[in-house]
Design an enzyme around this catalytic site. Sequence first.
Site, mmCIF file in Angstrom:
data_model
loop_
_atom_site.group_PDB
_atom_site.id
_atom_site.type_symbol
_atom_site.label_atom_id
_atom_site.label_comp_id
_atom_site.label_asym_id
_atom_site.label_seq_id
_atom_site.Cartn_x
_atom_site.Cartn_y
_atom_site.Cartn_z
ATOM 1 N N LYS A 1 -33.584 19.026 -57.187
ATOM 2 C CA LYS A 1 -34.560 19.558 -58.139
ATOM 3 C C LYS A 1 -35.471 18.404 -58.571
ATOM 4 O O LYS A 1 -35.356 17.852 -59.675
ATOM 5 C CB LYS A 1 -33.833 20.223 -59.323
ATOM 6 N N GLU A 59 -37.772 30.413 -49.956
ATOM 7 C CA GLU A 59 -37.645 30.814 -51.364
ATOM 8 C C GLU A 59 -39.041 31.018 -51.938
ATOM 9 O O GLU A 59 -40.021 30.985 -51.219
ATOM 10 C CB GLU A 59 -36.863 29.757 -52.148
ATOM 11 N N TYR A 112 -35.168 17.017 -62.379
ATOM 12 C CA TYR A 112 -35.158 17.782 -63.620
ATOM 13 C C TYR A 112 -34.165 18.932 -63.540
ATOM 14 O O TYR A 112 -33.634 19.240 -62.473
ATOM 15 C CB TYR A 112 -36.573 18.278 -63.972
ATOM 16 N N LEU A 167 -33.778 25.440 -53.095
ATOM 17 C CA LEU A 167 -33.049 24.979 -54.272
ATOM 18 C C LEU A 167 -31.863 25.920 -54.482
ATOM 19 O O LEU A 167 -32.050 27.146 -54.477
ATOM 20 C CB LEU A 167 -33.956 25.004 -55.508
HETATM 21 N N1 PDD Z 1 -37.402 26.703 -61.208
HETATM 22 N N2 PDD Z 1 -36.284 27.587 -56.334
HETATM 23 C C1 PDD Z 1 -37.207 26.807 -56.911
HETATM 24 C C2 PDD Z 1 -38.146 26.056 -56.047
HETATM 25 C C3 PDD Z 1 -37.273 26.707 -58.317
HETATM 26 O O1 PDD Z 1 -38.199 25.918 -58.884
HETATM 27 C C4 PDD Z 1 -36.384 27.476 -59.112
HETATM 28 C C5 PDD Z 1 -36.388 27.432 -60.611
HETATM 29 C C6 PDD Z 1 -35.431 28.266 -58.457
HETATM 30 C C7 PDD Z 1 -34.402 29.084 -59.222
HETATM 31 O O2 PDD Z 1 -33.370 28.264 -59.721
HETATM 32 P P1 PDD Z 1 -32.576 28.653 -61.052
HETATM 33 O O3 PDD Z 1 -32.068 30.018 -60.850
HETATM 34 O O4 PDD Z 1 -31.496 27.645 -61.143
HETATM 35 O O5 PDD Z 1 -33.554 28.582 -62.198
HETATM 36 C C8 PDD Z 1 -35.399 28.304 -57.074
HETATM 37 C C9 PDD Z 1 -37.402 26.422 -62.616
HETATM 38 C C10 PDD Z 1 -37.130 27.587 -63.493
HETATM 39 C C11 PDD Z 1 -38.654 25.655 -62.963
HETATM 40 O O6 PDD Z 1 -39.078 24.867 -62.124
HETATM 41 O O7 PDD Z 1 -39.175 25.809 -64.076
#
Ligand code: PDD
Length: 281
Positions: free
Chosen positions: A146, A178, A35, A202
């Site tokens: 992701k 993270e 996703y 991620l």
């Molecule tokens: N999640 N690490 C993880 C495990 C995440 O699920 C997310 C973001 C991030 C930050 O990535 P970004 O800056 O590209 O949003 C880091 C999204 C927002 C979600 O699962 O809804």
Amino acid sequence: MLENKTVYLNGSYLPLPDAKISVLDRGFLFGDGIYEVIPSYYGHLFHLDDHLERLENSLAAIRLANPHSRSEWRQIFTPLLDASQNQYVYLQLTRGVAPKRDHAFPEAIAPTVFAMVSAIVPFAGKHTGIQAVTMDDSRWKLCHAKAITLLANILHRQSAIDQDAAEAILIKDNIVTEGAASNVFVVLDGCLLTPPKGNDILPGITRDVILDLARKNNIQCAEQRISAEQLSLASEVWVTSSTREIIPVVTLDGKPVGAGKPGAVWLEMDAIFQNYKQSLL
Ligand code: PDD
């Protein structure tokens, strides 16, 4: 009651309540999919190319062909956007509907492609800061993809909520990875640090934007491994994501971070980040 908004499913735009997929979809049976979450500020998709590059990498990691070019993805998202709002696109691709449940990849099936848009609700704890708790990272070795397979992440997040915290900060072999759904930054001895990319985090788009803005604004920063001890000594801790942006952590495992309120580097970076977003409109 489901919201009656328009969503995209496999080539069609239709009301959310009418968007249905088969129970044989491999996303449902196996969590076999990936996703993306892409912010849209007043109809402008934020760093779309970076999100689409990460999408390509996630698809490659699970050996799923990308069904669309970057311009086709943009065309798919555009009708869903509302230029009067801040929103995020949720895009999900699964390996599709197989004739039977079998772990092995099915032959020649079309992926399921789903996209919907939701309002970005400003995160309530942003200006006061949030509580976070550390816990042992129970996830797998494909955290750079992701993947929709988020069971470990949701258990971490729920465990944090059960402890009256808003986010879990994950530690693997004594090193910070993270958050359950965010990347982590710390300020240590005046330097802004975030863990380097690898298969245990991620590669967050918000993370990359912050590093870039820090460098351009002469904020000392580095991508560096952070030990659990360094985390506990940091004067500031932040968690970052597309939907919540940059959130200061003011209490970690029940102890105040720095002065127990959002720090000076966060205040500066948040202002830089908001100006940068504005400059792209
Ligand atoms: N999640 N690490 C993880 C495990 C995440 O699920 C997310 C973001 C991030 C930050 O990535 P970004 O800056 O590209 O949003 C880091 C999204 C927002 C979600 O699962 O809804």
